[in-house]
Design an enzyme around this catalytic site. Sequence first.
Site, PDB file in Angstrom:
ATOM      1  N   GLY A 240       0.810  -1.224   0.083  1.00 39.49           N
ATOM      2  CA  GLY A 240       0.046   0.011  -0.063  1.00 39.49           C
ATOM      3  C   GLY A 240       0.787   1.294   0.145  1.00 39.49           C
ATOM      4  N   LYS A 243       3.961   1.410  -4.700  1.00 39.77           N
ATOM      5  CA  LYS A 243       4.935   0.961  -5.727  1.00 39.77           C
ATOM      6  C   LYS A 243       4.226   0.663  -6.947  1.00 39.77           C
ATOM      7  CE  LYS A 243       5.466  -2.706  -3.151  1.00 39.77           C
ATOM      8  NZ  LYS A 243       4.673  -2.379  -1.948  1.00 39.77           N
ATOM      9  N   GLU A 461     -10.883  -1.552  30.515  1.00 33.02           N
ATOM     10  CA  GLU A 461     -10.547  -0.365  29.750  1.00 33.02           C
ATOM     11  C   GLU A 461      -9.906   0.646  30.581  1.00 33.02           C
ATOM     12  OE1 GLU A 461     -10.127  -0.881  26.561  1.00 33.02           O
ATOM     13  OE2 GLU A 461     -11.066  -2.690  26.567  1.00 33.02           O
TER      14      GLU A 461
END
EC number: 3.4.24.-
Length: 649
Positions: A240, A243, A461
């Site tokens: 990604g 190239k 969390e």
Amino acid sequence: MAKDKKNAKENKPKFSPYWIYGIIIALFLGFQLFSGASYQEGNITTPSDFFKYLKDGDVARVDIIKNTRVAKVYLTKDAQEKEIHKNSKPETFIPSATKLPNYKFEFGDLQNFENELNTTTENLATKPVVKFDTETNDWSNLLMGILPFILLIGVWVFIMRRMSGGAGGGAGGQIFNIGKSKAKLFDENTEVKTTFKDVAGLEGAKEEVQEIVDFLKFPEKYTTLGGKIPKGALLVGPPGTGKTLLAKAVAGEAKVPFFSLSGSDFVEMFVGVGASRVRDLFKQAKEKSPSIIFIDEIDAIGRARGKNAMSGSNDERENTLNQLLTEMDGFGTNTNVIVIAATNRADILDKALMRAGRFDRQIFVDLPNLSERKAIFEVHLRPLKKAPGLDIEFLSKQTPGFSGADIANLCNEAALIAARTNKKAVEKQDFLDAVDRIIGGLERRSNLFSVEEKRTIAYHEAGHAVVSWFLEHADPLVKVTIVPRGRSLGAAWYLPQEAYITRTNKFLDEICVTMGGRAAEKIIFNEISTGALGDLESVTKKAKAMVMIYGLNEKVGNITYYDPAGESGFVKPYSEKTAELIDNEIKDIIEVQYQRAVELLSSKKDLLDKLAQRLIEREVIFKDDLEELLGISPFKKSPVIIDKTEEKE
């Protein structure tokens, strides 16, 4: 006008030979149908009626078909005028040259029927003509004789078409052209709109490939000083990063014949086809020189030779690679033909392919930095209807580690989110929602959690958040959420700082933060749940990298067992004693950081409770909530602040 005629000609339906096959079959079936339907069903009679007609002298002739056990009855002219036989005159669908029977019926045993017929006709004054016959259908016999051969030929043609890639056009399409190259040619007749202006960032890589274009446009500029044009350039980098886009830009800028294909296009089920296609590709390129050949995903054929334990299984691929090596730099050198290839697995390519003289240049296309991401955003934001004052700098800071393809996907996802909510322009919040969507997955608010589960997720969390808030080397915290996304039930979002090296303290603090969720569950509930599977995978991977790859463990020492090319095969490059030491050190690193997280959270238990309670109430909290509950971070972490009022609940 000429273009319209060309399009009309292309849109014209193509003739298919299957129409001929269908017409022949339809004609044959129609002939069989009509030839068998020469009379009406009403002409069928019974043997008892036949013998009655026979006694009355109405029968002129009887044809006995022995193989079908059917008798055909022909009446005399006088009998046909009788009222009883008024419907016996045959009505045909097609003209017939022979006289058709008035009646027909099936009889049982031939000998019994013949005896009864002789007995009945013995006392008649005028005896009917009795004829014995055998009927055959020449067309049916012919069809049954040639049908197996037709089926065999049809199956053979079908298999050959499938093996040769269909009957369509293009080199390699037909069975006799299977050794031809499948490369797509871009020349002066093919319009390629992509140029270097469409490639944002990648300045170093663009300079390298621009020089290749100059080699082909102005070769005398370099050859007058005694230099030689490079044989090839290899584009290497993560997926990604652009190239293939660079290769498209070369095709648009070079204005020379450009052959584009994938490494898998050389692979075929027939032996020797790959090498034949390589020869044909370079032959075409040499005929049109100066030219460029682009091979995408070259690792499909360029893998190092002799590394596969099943050596017989990859002989065909090795033959293809050998032919490619010979064409690129052998006795028959190709002048003014430059090969550009792209791969994200350069570590597994054959060394002979990587040497100077074949791929003289290796151009590394890395993930974009902050300034390059800003330039990429400017390119992909052009077609979007943006809200006034959209801060591209802000978007660039929110996407560390994103590749060019990720940024293009982000812009498209933001536009889809804005359209979903009937907005007239794409706003900042749409991009933030798109970042969450891409990194975390689709929001799943339909999931119904019990009160206890929601409390467990909130404390988990909150444990991540509190530990990261009080550790020096942890990444800045952006927001914490217990809204499930993708596979995760909740998440603490961080903004990774861009750095090219990572120290030991950074690794240890990240492991400690990741174990903060499980540590919070242990402190509050005195038991742990299965919700930390992703955390365990992450810390195991990081601890393993510290010990086995980066040499950051004192007991194992300054050594790495990183083997990207897989040269060690199935044999471990260390002894059993070292393997036991590696296992123990990985476990110790994780356990020490877990205990560190438990101690930190035990001392901050009141803050952990406050943060978890706020999460249960709001589900999503941001940096200003964290500063309100936890105070100012002692290490002055300053991520980009996201306004909580813009987040969709």
